[in-house]
Motif scaffolding. Sequence first.
Motif, short mmCIF file in Angstrom:
data_model
loop_
_atom_site.label_atom_id
_atom_site.label_comp_id
_atom_site.label_asym_id
_atom_site.label_seq_id
_atom_site.Cartn_x
_atom_site.Cartn_y
_atom_site.Cartn_z
N VAL A 211 0.97 -1.12 0.07
CA VAL A 211 0.06 -0.02 -0.14
C VAL A 211 0.78 1.43 0.08
O VAL A 211 1.82 1.24 0.82
CB VAL A 211 -1.10 0.06 1.22
CG1 VAL A 211 -1.70 1.26 1.16
CG2 VAL A 211 -1.86 -1.09 1.12
N LEU A 212 0.74 2.16 -0.66
CA LEU A 212 1.71 3.37 -1.24
C LEU A 212 0.59 4.65 -0.60
O LEU A 212 -0.40 4.73 -0.87
CB LEU A 212 1.73 3.66 -2.58
CG LEU A 212 2.32 4.88 -3.09
CD1 LEU A 212 3.79 4.95 -2.42
CD2 LEU A 212 2.57 4.75 -4.54
N SER A 213 1.33 5.31 0.26
CA SER A 213 0.92 6.58 0.51
C SER A 213 1.77 7.79 0.37
O SER A 213 3.04 7.47 0.36
CB SER A 213 0.26 6.75 1.96
OG SER A 213 1.33 6.41 2.99
N GLY A 214 1.48 9.03 0.17
CA GLY A 214 2.24 9.97 0.29
C GLY A 214 2.76 10.44 1.60
O GLY A 214 1.89 10.09 2.69
N VAL B 193 3.27 -4.74 2.31
CA VAL B 193 4.40 -3.64 2.54
C VAL B 193 3.88 -2.31 2.60
O VAL B 193 2.78 -2.04 1.72
CB VAL B 193 5.27 -3.91 1.31
CG1 VAL B 193 6.53 -2.86 1.27
CG2 VAL B 193 5.87 -5.53 1.35
N GLN B 194 4.35 -1.45 3.44
CA GLN B 194 4.04 -0.18 3.66
C GLN B 194 5.24 0.79 2.85
O GLN B 194 6.15 0.76 3.14
CB GLN B 194 4.09 0.29 5.03
CG GLN B 194 3.22 -0.71 5.87
CD GLN B 194 1.82 -0.36 5.82
OE1 GLN B 194 1.13 0.45 6.13
NE2 GLN B 194 1.30 -1.58 5.38
N ARG C 112 6.93 -4.83 6.95
CA ARG C 112 8.15 -4.48 5.81
C ARG C 112 7.76 -3.19 5.28
O ARG C 112 6.59 -2.90 4.85
CB ARG C 112 8.14 -5.63 4.83
CG ARG C 112 9.15 -5.38 3.59
CD ARG C 112 9.08 -6.56 2.71
NE ARG C 112 9.82 -6.10 1.37
CZ ARG C 112 9.76 -6.96 0.20
NH1 ARG C 112 8.72 -7.64 0.10
NH2 ARG C 112 10.27 -6.45 -0.88
N VAL C 113 8.90 -2.26 5.25
CA VAL C 113 8.46 -0.83 4.66
C VAL C 113 9.31 -0.26 3.63
O VAL C 113 10.78 -0.88 3.79
CB VAL C 113 8.54 0.19 5.98
CG1 VAL C 113 8.36 1.75 5.70
CG2 VAL C 113 7.66 -0.29 7.24
N VAL C 114 9.00 0.38 2.68
CA VAL C 114 9.91 0.82 1.63
C VAL C 114 9.64 2.42 1.57
O VAL C 114 8.39 2.91 1.74
CB VAL C 114 9.61 0.55 0.34
CG1 VAL C 114 10.30 1.24 -0.82
CG2 VAL C 114 9.75 -1.15 0.27
N ARG D 246 8.85 -3.47 -8.44
CA ARG D 246 8.81 -4.61 -9.05
C ARG D 246 9.87 -5.69 -8.79
O ARG D 246 9.63 -7.08 -8.71
CB ARG D 246 8.43 -4.78 -10.70
CG ARG D 246 8.00 -5.92 -11.01
CD ARG D 246 6.47 -6.44 -10.74
NE ARG D 246 6.15 -7.57 -11.26
CZ ARG D 246 5.27 -7.57 -12.35
NH1 ARG D 246 4.91 -6.56 -13.16
NH2 ARG D 246 5.09 -9.01 -12.87
N GLU D 247 11.17 -5.36 -8.76
CA GLU D 247 12.28 -6.00 -8.51
C GLU D 247 12.26 -6.81 -7.10
O GLU D 247 12.72 -7.66 -6.95
CB GLU D 247 13.67 -5.49 -9.00
CG GLU D 247 13.69 -5.19 -10.54
CD GLU D 247 14.86 -4.15 -10.92
OE1 GLU D 247 15.40 -3.66 -9.77
OE2 GLU D 247 15.35 -3.73 -11.88
N LEU D 248 11.77 -5.71 -6.38
CA LEU D 248 11.73 -6.02 -4.79
C LEU D 248 10.45 -7.05 -4.65
O LEU D 248 10.17 -7.55 -3.30
CB LEU D 248 11.54 -4.99 -4.04
CG LEU D 248 12.95 -3.99 -4.09
CD1 LEU D 248 12.47 -2.69 -3.32
CD2 LEU D 248 13.99 -4.56 -3.55
N GLY D 249 9.57 -7.65 -5.72
CA GLY D 249 8.86 -8.59 -5.33
C GLY D 249 7.45 -8.12 -5.32
O GLY D 249 6.32 -8.70 -4.94
N ILE D 250 7.33 -6.48 -5.62
CA ILE D 250 5.96 -6.16 -5.52
C ILE D 250 5.33 -5.91 -6.69
O ILE D 250 5.68 -5.23 -7.56
CB ILE D 250 6.25 -4.69 -4.74
CG1 ILE D 250 6.93 -4.72 -3.35
CG2 ILE D 250 5.01 -3.79 -4.53
CD1 ILE D 250 7.10 -3.30 -2.79
#
Length: 292
Positions: free
Chosen positions: A116-119, A151-152, A173-175, A215-219
């Motif tokens: 899930v992506l947030s600003g 993943v956050q 797991r956070v990015v 995407r390379e990180l599996g997302i």
Amino acid sequence: MEAGSFRARRRVTPFEAFVARKTREAEAAEIVPFAAERDGEDAGLVAIGNDWTRRLFDGPFYLSPIRDDGLPSTSLVFVRSREGNTVAKNPSTLGGGEADKHLIYEGLSRVAADAVLSGAETIRGGNFVFSTWHPEIVRLRASLGLPRHPVQIVATLRGLPLEGLLFNVPELRVVVLTVAACPAQMMTALADRPWITTVVMAAPEDLASAFRRLRELGIARISCVGGRTLAAQLLDAGLIDDLYLTTSAKSAGEPNTPLYSKPLDGRVVVRKRGTRADEGVTFEQIAISRGS
């Protein structure tokens, strides 16, 4: 006895308390069903759901297939007032209702998401973790073979303090998606949190390269929950596949704050209307044309 006493004395962590509160709220919510006006079964989409979600959503929930171009399949999830406003200090005042919050926003729109992506502005100053909470949604996510929590991903160009809950739970797991010019103080704090991965863009407009790295990180599938500035950047970059848009029956929000300032190039593949307490609420899934 001593081990049992130790377990009884163990303090509940802030994250455990957060999960328990969100679960209680979801279980207690009075979720009234949607009624289908248009269904996406002929649109080449992926159908998901269980008996509980199909009953309340009046059919399956649809996802775009995973992209084959090295980018994650990405959706935007937004609620707007009847005038089209999307900005409010408290988003619940926009009037999506309990079904929108617990069945769609914190449910079906992210149940199959790897992340899930947030600003940064969406999470700044508060304790947030973007996951699924209703036990039926949690079970559906497990049946899809996915981890308990997505993943956050947090996107920031100016940096932000890492004081919120999201950045301080090692089991999450956070990015952090950022730029090289981000403040050194934040980068130092990130280095002290080995469970957080940093993806650094060469420039703010380099979102496509950053998404390839995700995407390379599996997302492979991302649900984006805001804010409005980030949403516009993703649409401009052609990175959005679906818009899950709830329009309320209420007048609310800051005036002249539409989701996107340009006409959307897409088609409505699903439309549901709220019933009973949610009369006047409309949910739409809009398939976005690539390059919109």
